[in-house]
Design a protein around this motif. Structure first.
Motif, short mmCIF file in Angstrom:
data_model
loop_
_atom_site.label_atom_id
_atom_site.label_comp_id
_atom_site.label_asym_id
_atom_site.label_seq_id
_atom_site.Cartn_x
_atom_site.Cartn_y
_atom_site.Cartn_z
N GLY A 63 0.83 -1.20 0.00
CA GLY A 63 0.00 0.00 0.00
C GLY A 63 0.87 1.25 0.00
O GLY A 63 2.04 1.22 -0.35
N GLU A 64 0.30 2.35 0.45
CA GLU A 64 0.99 3.64 0.48
C GLU A 64 2.24 3.56 1.35
O GLU A 64 2.25 2.94 2.40
CB GLU A 64 0.05 4.70 1.03
N VAL A 65 3.31 4.18 0.87
CA VAL A 65 4.57 4.20 1.60
C VAL A 65 4.97 5.65 1.83
O VAL A 65 5.02 6.43 0.88
CB VAL A 65 5.70 3.49 0.80
N GLU A 66 5.20 5.98 3.11
CA GLU A 66 5.67 7.33 3.39
C GLU A 66 7.10 7.47 2.87
O GLU A 66 7.82 6.50 2.76
CB GLU A 66 5.63 7.61 4.88
N GLY A 67 7.51 8.70 2.63
CA GLY A 67 8.83 8.93 2.09
C GLY A 67 8.77 9.00 0.58
O GLY A 67 7.71 9.23 0.00
N LYS A 68 9.90 8.78 -0.08
CA LYS A 68 9.89 8.80 -1.53
C LYS A 68 10.92 7.83 -2.09
O LYS A 68 11.86 7.43 -1.41
CB LYS A 68 10.12 10.20 -2.05
N ILE A 69 10.71 7.46 -3.32
CA ILE A 69 11.60 6.51 -3.98
C ILE A 69 12.89 7.22 -4.36
O ILE A 69 12.86 8.27 -5.00
CB ILE A 69 10.93 5.89 -5.22
N VAL A 70 14.00 6.64 -3.95
CA VAL A 70 15.31 7.19 -4.24
C VAL A 70 15.86 6.58 -5.53
O VAL A 70 16.35 7.28 -6.41
CB VAL A 70 16.29 6.95 -3.07
N GLU A 71 15.77 5.26 -5.64
CA GLU A 71 16.24 4.55 -6.83
C GLU A 71 15.63 3.16 -6.85
O GLU A 71 15.04 2.72 -5.86
CB GLU A 71 17.77 4.44 -6.84
N SER A 72 15.78 2.48 -7.97
CA SER A 72 15.31 1.10 -8.07
C SER A 72 16.27 0.32 -8.96
O SER A 72 16.97 0.90 -9.79
CB SER A 72 13.89 1.05 -8.61
N SER A 73 16.28 -1.00 -8.78
CA SER A 73 17.16 -1.84 -9.57
C SER A 73 16.59 -3.25 -9.64
O SER A 73 15.69 -3.61 -8.89
CB SER A 73 18.56 -1.88 -8.97
#
Length: 104
Positions: free
Chosen positions: A20-30
Protein backbone atom coordinates in the motif's frame (compact mmCIF):
# COMPACT_ATOMS: atom_id res chain seq x y z
CA UNK A 1 -1.05 -9.53 0.83
CA UNK A 2 -4.08 -9.95 -1.38
CA UNK A 3 -4.50 -12.54 -4.10
CA UNK A 4 -4.61 -11.78 -7.82
CA UNK A 5 -7.79 -10.02 -8.97
CA UNK A 6 -9.23 -8.73 -12.23
CA UNK A 7 -9.66 -4.96 -11.75
CA UNK A 8 -12.96 -3.42 -12.85
CA UNK A 9 -13.19 -2.82 -16.60
CA UNK A 10 -10.07 -4.90 -17.33
CA UNK A 11 -9.92 -7.99 -19.53
CA UNK A 12 -7.40 -10.85 -19.59
CA UNK A 13 -5.65 -8.91 -16.84
CA UNK A 14 -4.75 -10.03 -13.32
CA UNK A 15 -3.13 -7.89 -10.66
CA UNK A 16 -1.88 -8.44 -7.14
CA UNK A 17 -1.26 -5.57 -4.74
CA UNK A 18 2.28 -5.77 -3.40
CA UNK A 19 2.28 -2.86 -0.98
CA UNK A 20 0.00 0.00 0.00
CA UNK A 21 0.99 3.64 0.48
CA UNK A 22 4.57 4.20 1.60
CA UNK A 23 5.67 7.33 3.39
CA UNK A 24 8.83 8.93 2.09
CA UNK A 25 9.89 8.80 -1.53
CA UNK A 26 11.60 6.51 -3.98
CA UNK A 27 15.31 7.19 -4.24
CA UNK A 28 16.24 4.55 -6.83
CA UNK A 29 15.31 1.10 -8.07
CA UNK A 30 17.16 -1.84 -9.57
CA UNK A 31 16.76 -5.43 -10.68
CA UNK A 32 19.00 -8.14 -9.24
CA UNK A 33 19.78 -11.67 -10.38
CA UNK A 34 21.06 -13.70 -7.42
CA UNK A 35 22.48 -17.16 -8.07
CA UNK A 36 21.83 -20.13 -5.80
CA UNK A 37 23.87 -19.67 -2.62
CA UNK A 38 24.40 -15.98 -3.35
CA UNK A 39 23.32 -12.84 -1.53
CA UNK A 40 24.61 -10.34 0.95
CA UNK A 41 25.95 -8.39 2.49
CA UNK A 42 27.90 -10.44 4.98
CA UNK A 43 27.82 -9.38 7.72
CA UNK A 44 24.31 -7.90 7.65
CA UNK A 45 24.17 -4.11 7.57
CA UNK A 46 22.04 -1.07 8.41
CA UNK A 47 21.52 2.33 6.78
CA UNK A 48 19.13 5.27 6.82
CA UNK A 49 16.89 4.20 3.88
CA UNK A 50 14.38 1.34 3.59
CA UNK A 51 14.10 -1.31 0.86
CA UNK A 52 11.02 -2.61 -0.90
CA UNK A 53 11.98 -5.99 -2.38
CA UNK A 54 9.66 -7.52 -4.99
CA UNK A 55 10.34 -11.13 -5.92
CA UNK A 56 9.79 -11.67 -9.65
CA UNK A 57 11.10 -15.26 -9.94
CA UNK A 58 12.34 -17.74 -7.36
CA UNK A 59 12.35 -17.16 -3.62
CA UNK A 60 14.42 -15.03 -1.28
CA UNK A 61 15.44 -15.48 2.34
CA UNK A 62 15.45 -12.04 3.88
CA UNK A 63 17.29 -11.90 7.19
CA UNK A 64 16.14 -9.08 9.50
CA UNK A 65 17.63 -8.83 12.99
CA UNK A 66 18.59 -12.53 12.84
CA UNK A 67 15.12 -13.73 11.75
CA UNK A 68 14.77 -15.33 8.30
CA UNK A 69 11.67 -14.50 6.27
CA UNK A 70 10.99 -16.43 3.06
CA UNK A 71 9.52 -14.32 0.25
CA UNK A 72 8.21 -16.09 -2.87
CA UNK A 73 7.48 -15.04 -6.47
CA UNK A 74 4.79 -12.35 -6.75
CA UNK A 75 5.35 -11.30 -3.12
CA UNK A 76 7.08 -8.30 -1.59
CA UNK A 77 8.59 -7.20 1.69
CA UNK A 78 9.42 -3.79 3.12
CA UNK A 79 12.75 -3.97 4.96
CA UNK A 80 13.49 -1.22 7.50
CA UNK A 81 17.01 0.00 6.78
CA UNK A 82 17.74 0.77 10.43
CA UNK A 83 17.46 -2.95 11.32
CA UNK A 84 20.33 -5.35 10.54
CA UNK A 85 19.42 -7.07 7.27
CA UNK A 86 20.67 -9.09 4.30
CA UNK A 87 19.21 -10.99 1.33
CA UNK A 88 20.00 -14.58 0.34
CA UNK A 89 19.05 -17.13 -2.30
CA UNK A 90 18.88 -20.46 -0.50
CA UNK A 91 16.98 -22.17 -3.35
CA UNK A 92 18.43 -24.15 -6.25
CA UNK A 93 17.04 -21.75 -8.86
CA UNK A 94 17.99 -18.22 -9.88
CA UNK A 95 16.35 -15.42 -7.87
CA UNK A 96 15.15 -12.39 -9.83
CA UNK A 97 14.27 -9.48 -7.56
CA UNK A 98 13.41 -5.80 -7.90
CA UNK A 99 14.77 -3.55 -5.18
CA UNK A 100 13.33 -0.10 -4.55
CA UNK A 101 15.17 2.25 -2.19
CA UNK A 102 12.80 4.41 -0.17
CA UNK A 103 13.90 7.49 1.73
CA UNK A 104 12.59 7.11 5.27
Amino acid sequence: MSEFIVPPNHFKFKAKKLLGEVEGKIVESSVAYIESGGGGPRPSHTHSHDHLFIIVEGSASIEIEGEKIKVESDESILVPGRKLHSVWNEADELLKMIGITIKS
